[in-house]
Design a protein around this motif. Structure first.
Motif, PDB file in Angstrom:
ATOM      1  N   THR A   1      -2.351   2.147 -15.984  1.00 11.99           N
ATOM      2  CA  THR A   1      -1.438   2.285 -14.853  1.00 11.99           C
ATOM      3  C   THR A   1      -0.653   3.594 -14.915  1.00 11.99           C
ATOM      4  O   THR A   1      -0.314   4.164 -13.873  1.00 11.99           O
ATOM      5  CB  THR A   1      -0.473   1.092 -14.779  1.00 11.99           C
ATOM      6  OG1 THR A   1       0.186   0.901 -16.046  1.00 11.99           O
ATOM      7  CG2 THR A   1      -1.211  -0.180 -14.423  1.00 11.99           C
TER       8      THR A   1
ATOM      9  N   ALA B   1      -0.580   6.388 -12.067  1.00 16.00           N
ATOM     10  CA  ALA B   1       0.704   6.851 -11.544  1.00 16.00           C
ATOM     11  C   ALA B   1       0.718   8.356 -11.337  1.00 16.00           C
ATOM     12  O   ALA B   1       1.581   8.881 -10.627  1.00 16.00           O
ATOM     13  CB  ALA B   1       1.837   6.449 -12.495  1.00 16.00           C
TER      14      ALA B   1
ATOM     15  N   GLY C   1       7.125   2.009  -9.808  1.00 15.40           N
ATOM     16  CA  GLY C   1       6.368   0.768  -9.925  1.00 15.40           C
ATOM     17  C   GLY C   1       5.136   0.919 -10.793  1.00 15.40           C
ATOM     18  O   GLY C   1       4.826   0.056 -11.619  1.00 15.40           O
ATOM     19  N   MET C   2       4.439   2.036 -10.640  1.00 17.99           N
ATOM     20  CA  MET C   2       3.193   2.226 -11.369  1.00 17.99           C
ATOM     21  C   MET C   2       3.405   2.423 -12.864  1.00 17.99           C
ATOM     22  O   MET C   2       2.607   1.958 -13.675  1.00 17.99           O
ATOM     23  CB  MET C   2       2.421   3.403 -10.777  1.00 17.99           C
ATOM     24  CG  MET C   2       1.931   3.156  -9.367  1.00 17.99           C
ATOM     25  SD  MET C   2       1.021   4.554  -8.669  1.00 17.99           S
ATOM     26  CE  MET C   2      -0.560   4.385  -9.480  1.00 17.99           C
TER      27      MET C   2
ATOM     28  N   THR D   1       5.820   1.202 -14.599  1.00 16.49           N
ATOM     29  CA  THR D   1       6.443   0.032 -15.230  1.00 16.49           C
ATOM     30  C   THR D   1       5.574  -1.213 -15.187  1.00 16.49           C
ATOM     31  O   THR D   1       5.757  -2.119 -16.000  1.00 16.49           O
ATOM     32  CB  THR D   1       7.797  -0.291 -14.574  1.00 16.49           C
ATOM     33  OG1 THR D   1       7.621  -0.501 -13.164  1.00 16.49           O
ATOM     34  CG2 THR D   1       8.780   0.841 -14.797  1.00 16.49           C
ATOM     35  N   ILE D   2       4.625  -1.279 -14.256  1.00 18.98           N
ATOM     36  CA  ILE D   2       3.876  -2.525 -14.133  1.00 18.98           C
ATOM     37  C   ILE D   2       2.984  -2.780 -15.341  1.00 18.98           C
ATOM     38  O   ILE D   2       2.734  -3.926 -15.716  1.00 18.98           O
ATOM     39  CB  ILE D   2       3.042  -2.567 -12.834  1.00 18.98           C
ATOM     40  CG1 ILE D   2       2.545  -4.006 -12.616  1.00 18.98           C
ATOM     41  CG2 ILE D   2       1.894  -1.568 -12.894  1.00 18.98           C
ATOM     42  CD1 ILE D   2       1.896  -4.256 -11.290  1.00 18.98           C
TER      43      ILE D   2
ATOM     44  N   TYR E   1       3.941  -9.182  -6.944  1.00 16.80           N
ATOM     45  CA  TYR E   1       4.249  -7.849  -6.424  1.00 16.80           C
ATOM     46  C   TYR E   1       3.639  -7.642  -5.033  1.00 16.80           C
ATOM     47  O   TYR E   1       4.254  -7.026  -4.158  1.00 16.80           O
ATOM     48  CB  TYR E   1       3.725  -6.773  -7.385  1.00 16.80           C
ATOM     49  CG  TYR E   1       4.673  -6.417  -8.504  1.00 16.80           C
ATOM     50  CD1 TYR E   1       5.365  -7.401  -9.210  1.00 16.80           C
ATOM     51  CD2 TYR E   1       4.867  -5.100  -8.892  1.00 16.80           C
ATOM     52  CE1 TYR E   1       6.229  -7.067 -10.245  1.00 16.80           C
ATOM     53  CE2 TYR E   1       5.731  -4.757  -9.927  1.00 16.80           C
ATOM     54  CZ  TYR E   1       6.406  -5.746 -10.596  1.00 16.80           C
ATOM     55  OH  TYR E   1       7.259  -5.418 -11.614  1.00 16.80           O
TER      56      TYR E   1
ATOM     57  N   THR F   1       7.502   0.545  -4.261  1.00 13.29           N
ATOM     58  CA  THR F   1       7.530   0.134  -5.665  1.00 13.29           C
ATOM     59  C   THR F   1       6.527  -0.979  -5.930  1.00 13.29           C
ATOM     60  O   THR F   1       5.712  -0.896  -6.859  1.00 13.29           O
ATOM     61  CB  THR F   1       8.941  -0.339  -6.054  1.00 13.29           C
ATOM     62  OG1 THR F   1       9.880   0.710  -5.809  1.00 13.29           O
ATOM     63  CG2 THR F   1       8.991  -0.727  -7.533  1.00 13.29           C
TER      64      THR F   1
ATOM     65  N   HIS G   1       2.458   0.024  -4.795  1.00 13.63           N
ATOM     66  CA  HIS G   1       1.771   0.922  -5.715  1.00 13.63           C
ATOM     67  C   HIS G   1       1.568   0.278  -7.083  1.00 13.63           C
ATOM     68  O   HIS G   1       0.525   0.467  -7.729  1.00 13.63           O
ATOM     69  CB  HIS G   1       2.558   2.228  -5.871  1.00 13.63           C
ATOM     70  CG  HIS G   1       2.394   3.160  -4.717  1.00 13.63           C
ATOM     71  ND1 HIS G   1       3.248   3.152  -3.635  1.00 13.63           N
ATOM     72  CD2 HIS G   1       1.480   4.130  -4.462  1.00 13.63           C
ATOM     73  CE1 HIS G   1       2.867   4.076  -2.770  1.00 13.63           C
ATOM     74  NE2 HIS G   1       1.799   4.690  -3.247  1.00 13.63           N
ATOM     75  N   ALA G   2       2.555  -0.480  -7.522  1.00 17.38           N
ATOM     76  CA  ALA G   2       2.426  -1.152  -8.812  1.00 17.38           C
ATOM     77  C   ALA G   2       1.300  -2.172  -8.781  1.00 17.38           C
ATOM     78  O   ALA G   2       0.461  -2.240  -9.691  1.00 17.38           O
ATOM     79  CB  ALA G   2       3.746  -1.838  -9.175  1.00 17.38           C
TER      80      ALA G   2
END
Length: 447
Positions: free
Chosen positions: A150, A154, A308-309, A311-312, A328, A357, A360-361
């Motif tokens: 991820t 990102a 989001g990307m 942290t996911i 999400y 957020t 994208h995540a």
């Protein structure tokens, strides 16, 4: 101190994080930056192209769809070639081709030539995404796989930030051509870094020759100083011309239904992304934002999407796929509704931040699901065909999004349309992850 011979997958899964991994993530993120810019650039300058060619905005719908056709062809027929010739080699060839296509787009003087070069750009750019995901997944330690994948994806976010800066500071003065000059230059700047610092897939090298000097160099970068590791020969040598068999393997007993559900999730997620290609036009023409404000919306979507990307992956590694990704998608769907309800006030910008957020995540999480679901021998094929299914649906996405423009549904109608595929992706993925218990820290059986 020497260890007993180990197979390459076991070795890579159990490796500790080292500078080698951070280098791969950095180069992968830079590849996604280039890809993200070159795939998004058409939608960012679409109103300018429309004015320059003297056609209505919706007359360019088929050009947007042509790029999506190219991405389908690339995902299905170009990305799997890496399973035969190697990930690194294909990545470099495709990035060079993307640069050439963006350069030729500068000289397009008809919609047909514009569509042709966007078709070819889509073909090569989609193969970059699938193989960068596959390569990162193969090199990542098992417990950090989702995070690394991820974080690479990102990298597309800075590409969109670059796009927002181009909108705000260059587009009005220099026209749409400047965007494609940038798009042609960036891959050329990345290729030397990729040539000297990006490793080939260790699994690919081991299958060809487990004594390959490049494989020994990768292994030595992943073990403590003074320690040596011998890679065991593969139990079976996979055929290098088995593309059909690799695709057929996606539908073996126990994997057929999960594969179809995964494709449906990708179809829904890409349906949103391709329908959202009209956002710049909607913000500019319907919400009545000027180009500076449009650039702000692009930058906001990019910044919060990047949040989001990055942290996911941590969330997935901690709580699992099923608890995070479907949730999400549903949040992103509700936020899309909010964007329509609150436009053009401050509430629209809040909803935009939440939507970017979560969406994208969740989309990045889909790639991690795909790379975990399939074994190494056909991971590029599995990821590539999943992306291909999504890209196939994205051919119709611009037409779906254009409904709001054609029927004067306004911002509310447009953003309500965008909410539907996001909700669909969340529901389908929840069903898939209820059927198949995927551990983000382990490879699927058969690796």
């Amino acid at each position: 101190m020497a260890r007993p011979p180990v197979d390459i997958d076991t070795f890579l899964d159990s490796a500790k994080l080292r500078p080698f991994h951070f280098r791969v993530v950095l180069i992968g993120a830079m590849a996604m930056l280039v890809d993200g810019f070159d795939l998004g650039v058409l939608s960012w300058v679409l109103p300018k192209i429309s004015d320059d060619f003297g056609v209505a905005r919706t007359s360019l719908t088929w050009v947007l769809s042509t790029q999506q056709v190219g991405m389908v062809l690339g995902a299905y027929f170009i990305a799997p070639i890496a399973d035969q010739i190697g990930r690194r080699r294909l990545l470099m060839l495709c990035l060079g081709a993307v640069s050439a296509c963006c350069f030729m787009t500068i000289f397009a003087d008809t919609l047909i030539t514009l569509a042709l070069w966007r078709l070819l750009t889509g073909i090569f750019a989609s193969a970059v995404i699938a193989n960068m995901v596959a390569l990162t997944s193969e090199l990542a330690p098992a417990r950090h796989r989702a995070t690394m994948v991820t974080m690479v994806l990102a990298g597309s976010m800075p590409g969109a930030i670059l796009g927002s800066m181009m909108q705000a500071f260059l587009l009005e003065d220099f026209g749409w051509h400047v965007a494609f000059w940038i798009g042609a230059a960036m891959p050329l700047l990345l290729l030397p870094l990729m040539y000297f610092f990006l490793p080939e897939s260790p699994r690919f090298l081991a299958a060809r020759d487990h004594g390959d000097a490049r494989l020994r160099k990768i292994v030595s970068a992943l073990v403590p100083t003074g320690e040596t590791v011998e890679i065991a020969p593969p139990v079976t040598r996979e055929a290098r011309s088995g593309s059909i068999a690799l695709v057929r393997d996606l539908f073996r007993p126990g994997l057929a239904v999960p594969t179809l559900l995964l494709w449906l999730a990708f179809i829904s997620s890409f349906g949103f992304i391709s329908a959202a290609l009209w956002k710049t036009t909607v913000f500019h023409d319907i919400v009545q934002l000027d180009w500076g404000q449009v650039g702000i919306t692009t930058a906001m979507g990019t910044g919060f999407g990047a949040l989001g990307m990055v942290t996911i992956g941590v969330m997935i590694d901690r709580f699992g796929f099923r608890a995070i990704i479907p949730t999400y998608f549903i949040i992103a769907s509700l936020a899309a509704v909010g964007m329509g309800l609150f436009a053009p006030g401050w509430g629209m910008f809040v909803a935009l931040a939440i939507n970017a957020t979560a969406q994208h995540a969740a989309h990045a999480g889909l790639a991690s699901v795909a790379s975990t679901l399939y074994p190494t021998r056909n991971r590029a094929t599995g990821v590539g065909w999943a992306y291909g299914a999504g890209r196939a649906a994205s051919i119709l996405g611009p037409m779906y999004g254009a409904l709001a423009l054609k029927h004067d549904l306004g911002a509310i109608g447009y953003f309500f349309l965008l909410a539907v595929p996001l909700a669909s992706a969340g529901i389908v993925l929840w069903i898939l992850l209820s059927m198949v218990k995927l551990d983000p820290a382990k490879r699927a059986a058969g690796h």
